[in-house]
Write a protein that holds these residues in place. Structure first.
Motif, mmCIF file in Angstrom:
data_model
loop_
_atom_site.group_PDB
_atom_site.id
_atom_site.type_symbol
_atom_site.label_atom_id
_atom_site.label_comp_id
_atom_site.label_asym_id
_atom_site.label_seq_id
_atom_site.Cartn_x
_atom_site.Cartn_y
_atom_site.Cartn_z
ATOM 1 N N UNK A 122 4.201 -12.468 0.289
ATOM 2 C CA UNK A 122 5.532 -12.024 0.711
ATOM 3 C C UNK A 122 6.161 -11.253 -0.447
ATOM 4 N N UNK A 123 7.088 -10.345 -0.159
ATOM 5 C CA UNK A 123 7.623 -9.479 -1.221
ATOM 6 C C UNK A 123 8.448 -10.246 -2.271
ATOM 7 N N UNK A 124 8.277 -9.872 -3.531
ATOM 8 C CA UNK A 124 9.159 -10.391 -4.585
ATOM 9 C C UNK A 124 9.593 -9.230 -5.480
ATOM 10 N N UNK A 125 10.772 -9.411 -6.063
ATOM 11 C CA UNK A 125 11.290 -8.334 -6.909
ATOM 12 C C UNK A 125 10.708 -8.353 -8.324
ATOM 13 N N UNK A 126 9.632 -9.098 -8.503
ATOM 14 C CA UNK A 126 8.867 -8.925 -9.743
ATOM 15 C C UNK A 126 8.053 -7.634 -9.686
ATOM 16 N N UNK A 127 7.976 -7.053 -8.499
ATOM 17 C CA UNK A 127 7.154 -5.868 -8.299
ATOM 18 C C UNK A 127 8.044 -4.636 -8.237
ATOM 19 N N UNK A 128 7.685 -3.630 -8.997
ATOM 20 C CA UNK A 128 8.465 -2.399 -9.015
ATOM 21 C C UNK A 128 8.521 -1.799 -7.614
ATOM 22 N N UNK A 129 9.722 -1.510 -7.149
ATOM 23 C CA UNK A 129 9.894 -0.926 -5.819
ATOM 24 C C UNK A 129 10.426 -1.921 -4.806
ATOM 25 N N UNK A 130 10.344 -3.194 -5.108
ATOM 26 C CA UNK A 130 10.827 -4.199 -4.151
ATOM 27 C C UNK A 130 12.189 -4.711 -4.590
ATOM 28 N N UNK A 131 13.153 -4.636 -3.669
ATOM 29 C CA UNK A 131 14.539 -4.943 -4.015
ATOM 30 C C UNK A 131 14.785 -6.454 -4.117
ATOM 31 N N UNK A 132 14.360 -7.186 -3.087
ATOM 32 C CA UNK A 132 14.722 -8.599 -2.991
ATOM 33 C C UNK A 132 13.526 -9.402 -2.499
ATOM 34 N N UNK A 133 13.549 -10.680 -2.807
ATOM 35 C CA UNK A 133 12.498 -11.588 -2.349
ATOM 36 C C UNK A 133 12.775 -11.978 -0.899
ATOM 37 N N UNK A 178 0.818 -1.214 0.000
ATOM 38 C CA UNK A 178 0.000 0.000 0.000
ATOM 39 C C UNK A 178 0.850 1.262 0.000
ATOM 40 N N UNK A 179 1.965 1.232 0.722
ATOM 41 C CA UNK A 179 2.859 2.400 0.735
ATOM 42 C C UNK A 179 3.482 2.596 -0.651
ATOM 43 N N UNK A 180 3.872 1.505 -1.294
ATOM 44 C CA UNK A 180 4.470 1.609 -2.637
ATOM 45 C C UNK A 180 3.445 2.102 -3.657
ATOM 46 N N UNK A 181 2.234 1.562 -3.579
ATOM 47 C CA UNK A 181 1.197 2.001 -4.527
ATOM 48 C C UNK A 181 0.898 3.486 -4.332
ATOM 49 N N UNK A 182 0.789 3.887 -3.071
ATOM 50 C CA UNK A 182 0.508 5.297 -2.767
ATOM 51 C C UNK A 182 1.620 6.209 -3.285
ATOM 52 N N UNK A 183 2.862 5.702 -3.233
ATOM 53 C CA UNK A 183 4.002 6.514 -3.694
ATOM 54 C C UNK A 183 4.162 6.472 -5.207
ATOM 55 N N UNK A 184 3.354 5.649 -5.888
ATOM 56 C CA UNK A 184 3.367 5.662 -7.351
ATOM 57 C C UNK A 184 4.252 4.617 -8.001
ATOM 58 N N UNK A 185 4.659 3.599 -7.266
ATOM 59 C CA UNK A 185 5.511 2.563 -7.864
ATOM 60 C C UNK A 185 4.733 1.671 -8.825
ATOM 61 N N UNK A 186 3.447 1.538 -8.595
ATOM 62 C CA UNK A 186 2.578 0.768 -9.498
ATOM 63 C C UNK A 186 1.157 1.264 -9.245
ATOM 64 N N UNK A 187 0.235 0.975 -10.178
ATOM 65 C CA UNK A 187 -1.135 1.483 -10.011
ATOM 66 C C UNK A 187 -1.829 0.865 -8.793
ATOM 67 N N UNK A 188 -2.590 1.702 -8.102
ATOM 68 C CA UNK A 188 -3.367 1.226 -6.951
ATOM 69 C C UNK A 188 -4.227 0.025 -7.324
ATOM 70 N N UNK A 189 -4.779 0.069 -8.538
ATOM 71 C CA UNK A 189 -5.723 -0.971 -8.964
ATOM 72 C C UNK A 189 -5.061 -2.345 -9.008
#
Lengths: 275, 313
Positions: A101-112, A75-86
């Motif tokens: 859990x976080x993966x680096x397939x997502x813009x803004x995430x460094x590591x899995x 939610x913080x990344x979406x709010x900051x504009x890393x990817x669309x809220x939708x």
């Protein structure tokens, strides 16, 4: 961003996270709410990083070692504009990259991350690379206090101290609860401040739900020639009265009644901060 | 007499050469610089060594962080520790996060012999093979080690390389014939189509010696060097299976899950090829020198020859 604006942002992030978990019927509710203020501060005030500079080698870096609190990060990344809220409507749906859990397939995430005890070592590698390349970026990592039972945390802490990584800031979301109950009774890792000091860290203790203290400590210069450890005392489930300090809310999904009560509580806070 | 060369020395020389041109090349060690024969690298590029201490898990995680920030780390540690103690770090931080980390498992297989099972890596191929996004190599001679290192120094892909301790005979005339690309097997020798022996790394020379012995007995074998266990050269295995219906694999690894399993899995759907796997049985390994142990388990050239004679009867 001024402190009240950050407080408002954190409350909005809590609301979005509460809604997302209720919608998907899965998530680490208490863990997200605990660290919402810290993650909000990192992306909205502390770090030298924006969606436009995310691939810049000089950007500050954030590794969320307690990967299970991924909903607040999304939610913080979406709010900051890393990817669309939708995009977050697909959270935990079939074939969505927005998994639990976080993966680096997502813009803004460094590591899995997700398996605990990895984030500090990854951050040591990133901070060491900065030293080798004489870059001045900072590396932040957020760990849980239950996570401190992982031996790999201490291997990484030893290396951070050994290499005097003053560009590394490790934060412990010190809410004193883990899935089975109080951290002190599951596996006592205290005294954490003394332990990290002994491993060569500059240790700072703060109220990890106090935005003023968070911003002050995370933006402070580090002239100690040591990595920094922020022991952030937090409340698990912070912001939802009946979830606060309850281990059972580690990954509980609210019922319909609880959901509405939570919405009301968070909207009251948002209303107060919006004035 | 054939030349022999310790593969660890070759890797070190090649790493120095790569580091001469690329300051991002790093050697990451866990108090293993001596056993990894890296002292010449340390002398040549002291600023490109990252010492992590005796902490193999952390060496893999830190290397992943380094790789993420543009470095090209080669992690050197005994294969037993690198692939068993650190396997979760290999799975998560290297393969899953797609970090450009090269994992160099030294003193692999039964190399440490009488030091005991703590130091043997006879399960490493099984476990690394099951992890997506991880190439697996076991260089068989000096030239293949050179070719492999030149590839690894520029490849972005996560990889595991297992080497042994003893000097290996030079089997290939040059680098070009020894290593072309990942997933491209070599036919090392070809006496005919009675049987094919598939091997890699340290067992390739044994397979080759067995083929020579068989030839003297009038049994015509070809010797296949897989070069990379992953990616696996399915096309070459199919060609071999088109020509011969008996394939024998030879590996310094448990009978379960390694090279033999990979070949059997690849060929089983054909239904026309018999695969015999030679390796370490599912039992505690007997103490002895590596040569004594190979002999005991029927993995030396003479034993392999005898087994193949028996299977062809």
């Amino acid at each position: 961003m001024d402190i009240q604006a950050l407080q408002l942002k954190a409350a909005q992030m809590r609301l979005a996270t509460w809604q997302m978990i209720y919608r998907a019927k899965t998530g680490h509710t208490g863990s997200d709410l605990s660290c919402a203020d810290i993650v909000t501060a990192l992306y909205n005030d502390v770090m030298q990083q924006t969606p436009a500079t995310f691939t810049n080698p000089n950007r500050d870096r954030y590794v969320q070692s307690k990967g299970h609190a991924v909903e607040i990060l999304y939610n913080v990344l979406a709010d900051a504009g890393y990817f669309p809220q939708a995009d977050l409507l697909t959270y935990s749906q079939f074939n969505s990259p927005y998994i639990g859990h976080p993966t680096n397939h997502i813009n803004g995430i460094e590591m899995n991350t997700g398996s605990l005890g990895h984030g500090l070592g990854l951050s040591v590698g990133m901070a060491l690379a900065a030293k080798l390349d004489q870059r001045d970026y900072r590396v932040f990592t957020l760990m849980g206090d239950g996570e401190q039972a992982e031996g790999s945390v201490w291997e990484a802490a030893m290396a951070a101290g050994n290499y005097h990584l003053d560009n590394l800031t490790a934060i412990i979301d010190h809410n004193r609860l883990q899935i089975s109950g109080p951290t002190e009774s599951v596996m006592n890792s205290e005294p954490l401040a003394e332990k990290y000091a002994a491993f060569g860290f500059d240790v700072q203790e703060i109220d990890g739900n106090d935005m003023n203290q968070i911003v002050t400590v995370l933006t402070a210069e580090n002239n100690t020639n040591k990595p920094r450890l922020i022991l952030a005392d937090t409340i698990k489930g912070k912001g939802i009265s009946f979830a606060e300090n309850q281990a059972s809310w580690h990954h509980r999904v609210p019922t319909a009644d609880e959901y509405q009560q939570g919405i009301d509580e968070l909207q009251t806070v948002i209303g107060g901060l919006s004035k | 007499m054939t030349d022999t060369k310790k593969i660890g020395d070759v890797l070190c020389t090649e790493l120095i050469e790569a580091a001469n041109h690329d300051r991002n090349i790093l050697a990451v060690t866990s108090d293993s610089r001596g056993s990894a024969a890296l002292n010449p690298f340390v002398d040549a590029h002291p600023d490109q060594l990252v010492e992590i201490g005796i902490a193999e898990q952390n060496s893999v995680t830190v290397a992943s962080g380094l790789a993420h920030s543009g470095k090209r780390p080669f992690v050197f540690a005994p294969a037993a520790f690198l692939t068993m103690r650190s396997i979760e770090q290999v799975k998560v931080d290297v393969a899953y996060s797609n970090s450009n980390v090269k994992l160099i498992g030294i003193s692999g297989g039964n190399s440490y012999s009488v030091l005991g099972a703590t130091h043997h890596s006879l399960q490493d191929l099984a476990i690394t093979r099951a992890i997506p996004n991880l190439e697996i190599y076991m260089p068989a001679d000096e030239h293949q080690a050179q070719g492999l290192m030149r590839y690894l120094a520029t490849s972005p892909n996560p990889a595991y390389v297992r080497i042994g301790k003893v000097a290996l005979p030079t089997l290939y005339p040059n680098v070009t014939q020894a290593f072309t690309k990942p997933g491209k097997a070599n036919i090392l020798s070809n006496y005919g189509q009675d049987v094919a022996i598939v091997a890699m790394g340290e067992t390739l020379a044994i397979a080759n010696e067995a083929a020579i012995q068989l030839n003297q007995l009038g049994i015509h074998a070809q010797v296949i060097d897989l070069v990379s266990l992953k990616p696996l050269d399915q096309a070459t295995l199919n060609q071999v299976a088109d020509q011969t219906h008996l394939i024998v694999t030879l590996e310094e690894h448990s009978l379960y899950g390694g090279l033999g399993s990979a070949v059997a899995e690849a060929l089983a759907p054909r239904g026309d090829t018999k695969v015999h796997i030679i390796g370490f049985p599912d039992e505690p390994v007997i103490a002895g020198t590596q040569a004594e142990v190979f002999n005991y388990y029927g993995m030396d050239a003479t034993s392999v020859t005898e087994k193949i004679k028996h299977w062809l009867r």
